[in-house]
Write a protein that holds these residues in place. Structure first.
Motif, PDB file in Angstrom:
ATOM      1  N   PRO A  39       0.816  -1.216   0.000  1.00  0.00           N
ATOM      2  CA  PRO A  39       0.000   0.000   0.000  1.00  0.00           C
ATOM      3  C   PRO A  39       0.849   1.265   0.000  1.00  0.00           C
ATOM      4  CG  PRO A  39       0.046  -0.957   2.189  1.00  0.00           C
ATOM      5  CD  PRO A  39       0.743  -1.931   1.283  1.00  0.00           C
ATOM      6  N   SER A  40       0.290   2.318  -0.547  1.00  0.00           N
ATOM      7  CA  SER A  40       0.957   3.612  -0.532  1.00  0.00           C
ATOM      8  C   SER A  40       0.840   4.233   0.858  1.00  0.00           C
ATOM      9  CB  SER A  40       0.323   4.539  -1.574  1.00  0.00           C
ATOM     10  OG  SER A  40      -1.029   4.801  -1.241  1.00  0.00           O
ATOM     11  N   GLY A  41       1.496   5.374   1.039  1.00  0.00           N
ATOM     12  CA  GLY A  41       1.438   6.039   2.332  1.00  0.00           C
ATOM     13  C   GLY A  41       0.027   6.452   2.714  1.00  0.00           C
ATOM     14  N   SER A  42      -0.723   6.970   1.753  1.00  0.00           N
ATOM     15  CA  SER A  42      -2.100   7.376   2.049  1.00  0.00           C
ATOM     16  C   SER A  42      -2.976   6.173   2.363  1.00  0.00           C
ATOM     17  CB  SER A  42      -2.680   8.157   0.869  1.00  0.00           C
ATOM     18  OG  SER A  42      -2.686   7.354  -0.311  1.00  0.00           O
ATOM     19  N   GLN A  43      -2.750   5.062   1.689  1.00  0.00           N
ATOM     20  CA  GLN A  43      -3.516   3.850   1.967  1.00  0.00           C
ATOM     21  C   GLN A  43      -3.174   3.295   3.351  1.00  0.00           C
ATOM     22  OE1 GLN A  43      -2.356   1.671  -1.558  1.00  0.00           O
ATOM     23  NE2 GLN A  43      -4.382   1.940  -2.478  1.00  0.00           N
ATOM     24  N   GLN A  44      -1.917   3.381   3.727  1.00  0.00           N
ATOM     25  CA  GLN A  44      -1.532   2.952   5.066  1.00  0.00           C
ATOM     26  C   GLN A  44      -2.184   3.828   6.130  1.00  0.00           C
ATOM     27  OE1 GLN A  44       2.731   2.740   5.434  1.00  0.00           O
ATOM     28  NE2 GLN A  44       2.957   1.419   3.651  1.00  0.00           N
ATOM     29  N   LEU A  45      -2.267   5.133   5.872  1.00  0.00           N
ATOM     30  CA  LEU A  45      -2.912   6.037   6.818  1.00  0.00           C
ATOM     31  C   LEU A  45      -4.391   5.698   6.967  1.00  0.00           C
ATOM     32  CD1 LEU A  45      -2.949   8.542   8.611  1.00  0.00           C
ATOM     33  CD2 LEU A  45      -3.285   9.930   6.547  1.00  0.00           C
TER      34      LEU A  45
END
Length: 207
Positions: free
Chosen positions: A85-91
């Motif tokens: 996952p990307s950073g935004s998806q992880q958030l």
């Protein structure tokens, strides 16, 4: 203190033990995440998955896969996962679980403070009534904010994993009826307790 503590047992001991265990688990998990691969606490490090609540489908292949009897249909709800996952998806993944965790920990801390104060100062005091009222407001507002935040985060995460407009908050929002009625009960008992404190003070003043 000892006499007052009898009034708040066994809840006092249970809450104290649970808080200690939770702090220990978080600390141990954080330390392990620094040195052990595959152990992650909080942000990042794993896949992101979300179940598309409100979206379902069925087919003859699905019926056969799950061993359905003749005339029985099996409906399946898809779960979407992304391995990197990307950073935004992880958030968004974190926001799906963090609000309810904060609600629980905050509630336990306020409950522990309430019980300690009741054991030390007595149950029928203005401070105890105020702490009970604070716990009620925390549960009432916190449960609603937590549910909405998690629903929005889940819908936003699903929107990054599927095509089309299938990710809607309405499909993922559940009204926390139990938490709401429990909170309203706490607020009611806090008001009753406050009235009892005022009556006791009036009686003591006339004696």
């Amino acid at each position: 203190m000892a006499e007052g503590r009898k009034l708040v047992e066994p809840l006092f001991s249970v809450v104290s033990v649970v808080l200690r265990v939770m702090v220990g688990v978080v600390v141990v998990g954080f330390v392990l995440s620094l040195f052990v691969d595959g152990v992650h606490v909080g942000w990042g490090g794993g896949s992101a998955c979300v179940t598309a609540d409100g979206v379902s489908g069925s087919s003859s292949d699905t019926d056969a896969m799950f061993g359905a009897r003749e005339g029985v249909d099996v409906s399946s709800t898809p779960q979407y996962c992304i391995a990197d996952p990307s950073g935004s998806q992880q958030l968004l993944e974190v926001l799906r679980d963090l609000p309810s965790f904060i609600l629980m920990v905050g509630g336990l801390l306020l409950l522990n403070r309430l019980l300690r104060g009741a054991a030390r100062d007595g149950a029928y005091t203005a401070q105890t009534a105020a702490r009970l009222r604070l716990l009620g407001w925390w549960l009432l507002v916190g449960s609603l904010v937590s549910e909405v935040t998690q629903a929005i985060a889940q819908a936003a995460l699903l929107a990054t994993l599927v095509e089309g407009g299938r990710a809607t908050v309405g499909n993922m929002w559940d009204i926390p009826f139990l938490a709401i009625f429990t909170a309203l009960g706490l607020l009611t008992f806090a008001r009753i307790m406050q009235e009892g404190v005022v009556m006791r003070e009036d009686i003591e003043a006339t004696i």
